[in-house]
Design an enzyme around this catalytic site. Structure first.
Site, PDB file in Angstrom:
ATOM      1  N   CYS A 187       0.834  -1.211   0.000  1.00  0.00           N
ATOM      2  CA  CYS A 187       0.000   0.000   0.000  1.00  0.00           C
ATOM      3  C   CYS A 187       0.865   1.256   0.000  1.00  0.00           C
ATOM      4  O   CYS A 187       0.522   2.251  -0.650  1.00  0.00           O
ATOM      5  CB  CYS A 187      -0.943  -0.006   1.199  1.00  0.00           C
ATOM      6  SG  CYS A 187      -2.115  -1.380   1.148  1.00  0.00           S
ATOM      7  N   THR A 188       1.972   1.209   0.700  1.00  0.00           N
ATOM      8  CA  THR A 188       2.895   2.351   0.724  1.00  0.00           C
ATOM      9  C   THR A 188       3.509   2.558  -0.654  1.00  0.00           C
ATOM     10  O   THR A 188       3.586   3.693  -1.146  1.00  0.00           O
ATOM     11  CB  THR A 188       3.986   2.142   1.786  1.00  0.00           C
ATOM     12  OG1 THR A 188       3.362   2.043   3.070  1.00  0.00           O
ATOM     13  CG2 THR A 188       4.986   3.283   1.788  1.00  0.00           C
TER      14      THR A 188
END
Length: 109
Positions: free
Chosen positions: A45-46
């Site tokens: 997600c980062t």
């Protein structure tokens, strides 16, 4: 009812990272990139968020507004946004059984 190509996206009202209510209908007539992700500050997600950040000026030049959506808290979103200098809005799904995930079919509980 799932989203259909060529039809308006189902409206929703969600909290942003500051706790303000954001409605999809506020953006009618504009180009929106909605992306759904499972959790703030996780490796995948980062990476995804940082890719949007790194390419943000191209999206902005094209008139595209980016909205990230996950079930994390507003506090978590604010921390994630600040940590990675994300220049776009992060929205909180308040109930994973309600829109937008039902209509968009992307978040499963």
């Amino acid at each position: 009812m799932m989203i259909t190509s060529g039809k308006p996206a189902p409206d929703f009202s969600l909290q942003d990272e500051s706790g303000n209510i954001v409605r999809l209908s506020d953006f009618r007539g504009k180009t929106i990139l909605l992306y759904f992700y499972p959790k703030d500050d996780t490796p995948g997600c980062t990476k995804e968020a940082c890719n949007f950040r790194d390419d943000y000026s191209a999206y902005e030049d094209a008139g595209v507004t980016i909205l990230g959506i996950s079930p994390d808290t507003t506090k978590s979103h604010a921390k994630f946004q600040a940590k990675y200098d994300l220049p776009f809005t992060l929205l909180r799904i308040l109930d994973t059984k309600l829109l937008p995930n039902t209509a968009y079919g992307v978040v499963k509980s």
